[in-house]
Design an enzyme around this catalytic site. Structure first.
Site, PDB file in Angstrom:
ATOM      1  N   TYR A   1      -5.994  21.493  34.491  1.00 19.53           N
ATOM      2  CA  TYR A   1      -5.100  20.344  34.571  1.00 19.53           C
ATOM      3  C   TYR A   1      -5.641  19.283  35.530  1.00 19.53           C
ATOM      4  O   TYR A   1      -5.521  18.086  35.270  1.00 19.53           O
ATOM      5  CB  TYR A   1      -3.714  20.799  35.048  1.00 19.53           C
ATOM      6  CG  TYR A   1      -2.940  21.563  34.009  1.00 19.53           C
ATOM      7  CD1 TYR A   1      -2.131  20.906  33.091  1.00 19.53           C
ATOM      8  CD2 TYR A   1      -3.027  22.947  33.943  1.00 19.53           C
ATOM      9  CE1 TYR A   1      -1.417  21.606  32.131  1.00 19.53           C
ATOM     10  CE2 TYR A   1      -2.316  23.660  32.988  1.00 19.53           C
ATOM     11  CZ  TYR A   1      -1.510  22.986  32.084  1.00 19.53           C
ATOM     12  OH  TYR A   1      -0.818  23.678  31.133  1.00 19.53           O
TER      13      TYR A   1
ATOM     14  N   ASP B   1      -1.631  25.889  22.792  1.00 19.23           N
ATOM     15  CA  ASP B   1      -1.413  25.260  24.094  1.00 19.23           C
ATOM     16  C   ASP B   1      -2.724  24.674  24.636  1.00 19.23           C
ATOM     17  O   ASP B   1      -3.379  23.892  23.950  1.00 19.23           O
ATOM     18  CB  ASP B   1      -0.776  26.286  25.045  1.00 19.23           C
ATOM     19  CG  ASP B   1      -0.422  25.718  26.403  1.00 19.23           C
ATOM     20  OD1 ASP B   1       0.522  24.918  26.488  1.00 19.23           O
ATOM     21  OD2 ASP B   1      -1.095  26.066  27.386  1.00 19.23           O
TER      22      ASP B   1
ATOM     23  N   HIS C   1       8.082  26.885  23.071  1.00 18.59           N
ATOM     24  CA  HIS C   1       6.653  26.620  23.247  1.00 18.59           C
ATOM     25  C   HIS C   1       5.825  27.856  22.916  1.00 18.59           C
ATOM     26  O   HIS C   1       4.674  27.738  22.473  1.00 18.59           O
ATOM     27  CB  HIS C   1       6.400  26.191  24.695  1.00 18.59           C
ATOM     28  CG  HIS C   1       5.001  25.756  24.961  1.00 18.59           C
ATOM     29  ND1 HIS C   1       4.487  24.553  24.523  1.00 18.59           N
ATOM     30  CD2 HIS C   1       3.978  26.372  25.619  1.00 18.59           C
ATOM     31  CE1 HIS C   1       3.232  24.436  24.898  1.00 18.59           C
ATOM     32  NE2 HIS C   1       2.889  25.521  25.561  1.00 18.59           N
TER      33      HIS C   1
END
Length: 292
Positions: A213, A106, A268
């Site tokens: 992010y 990830d 995921h």
């Protein structure tokens, strides 16, 4: 669950105090394992016993700002990819080797891709899971409607204060629910989710994680001279990944001169869903002779 004795230690790396779980034979070949979001070192719980039984020495950091690692001040600028990759190089230096076999998932995989691009001389082999090559991902976020929709949360995270405030409600229920609903029913046990709540509750940890992010979107790094990697690369992708379009993994292989891609029946959270397949593929990749 984890049977191997764990050493919880701290290292000053790139000027940052990182919490690192070290385990396995101190004389064994070292590996660095990088977690993603909203994860921390514990995300590798299904790989630790397996890899140490093979004789490896594992260094599993909480990346800067996450869980028990230092909450670096300075807002999103302190969580720019330039700093995150420099942290990895600092870990390699702390281990005392020139090159490392780097395993990642990830957000940790995005950091690993960038580390291999910016410091190729320090990465012997690269394994990335559930995250495409940075160029592929950046293009998809700009021009691929399906990926833009899957990455809706990336845009939500750009808001100041509100995302972490919302996730904190109900003892981090929204954050935990996001894990639970994006995974298979058996991926996370109730006890494991409680461990995640404790990590999220560390002061400022969620804000720091969201700053990854924010820096990614608002402080994009200039494109390097070459997007192509020459070291061996193992890429693993889940066929039921809610967040990443499957074709992005295939496109990522065009940037790997010696790449190997496997799609696994997983969400995921491939490290848990497909733990046996992941472990077996890592075993083969880490031991494979690429000299010929």
């Amino acid at each position: 669950m984890i049977q191997t004795p764990l050493e919880h230690s701290y290292e000053i790396v790139n000027g940052v105090k990182l919490h690192i779980v070290k385990t396995g034979d101190p004389q064994g070949e070292p590996l660095i394992l990088l977690h993603g979001f909203p994860d921390f070192w514990y995300g590798w719980r299904h790989q630790i016993d397996y890899l140490t039984a093979l004789g490896y020495r594992l260094w599993i950091p909480d990346q800067r700002g996450v869980n028990l690692s230092q909450k670096v001040q300075g807002g999103m600028d302190s969580y720019h990819v330039e700093h995150l990759t420099a942290d990895v190089v600092g870990l390699i230096d702390a281990i005392g080797v020139e090159k490392i076999k780097l395993i990642s998932h990830d957000w940790g995989a995005l950091v690993a891709w960038w580390t291999a691009l910016l410091y190729p001389e320090r990465i012997e082999r690269l394994s990335v899971m559930s995250a495409p090559h940075p160029n592929v991902f950046q293009q998809a976020l700009g021009f691929n409607p399906r990926q833009i929709m899957r990455s809706w949360y990336v845009w939500l995270f750009q808001l100041p204060y509100i995302p972490e405030w919302a996730m904190r409600l109900g003892n981090w229920e929204i954050a935990v629910e996001a894990l639970r609903t994006s995974a298979r029913e058996s991926t996370f046990t109730r006890a494991e989710l409680e461990v995640y709540r404790q990590a999220y509750a560390q002061t400022e940890a969620m804000t720091c994680a969201l700053n990854y992010y924010r820096a990614f979107v608002q402080r994009p790094r200039p494109i390097p001279k070459s997007w192509t990697l020459s070291m061996p690369v193992l890429m693993l992708a889940g066929t039921s990944d809610r967040y990443i379009e499957p074709n992005l993994a295939t496109d990522s292989m065009t940037y790997c001169l010696n790449g190997e891609l496997h799609f696994l029946d997983a969400s995921h959270w491939i490290l848990a869903d497909a733990r046996d397949d992941v472990n077996a593929l890592l075993k083969d990749f880490l031991a494979k002779d690429f000299s010929g």
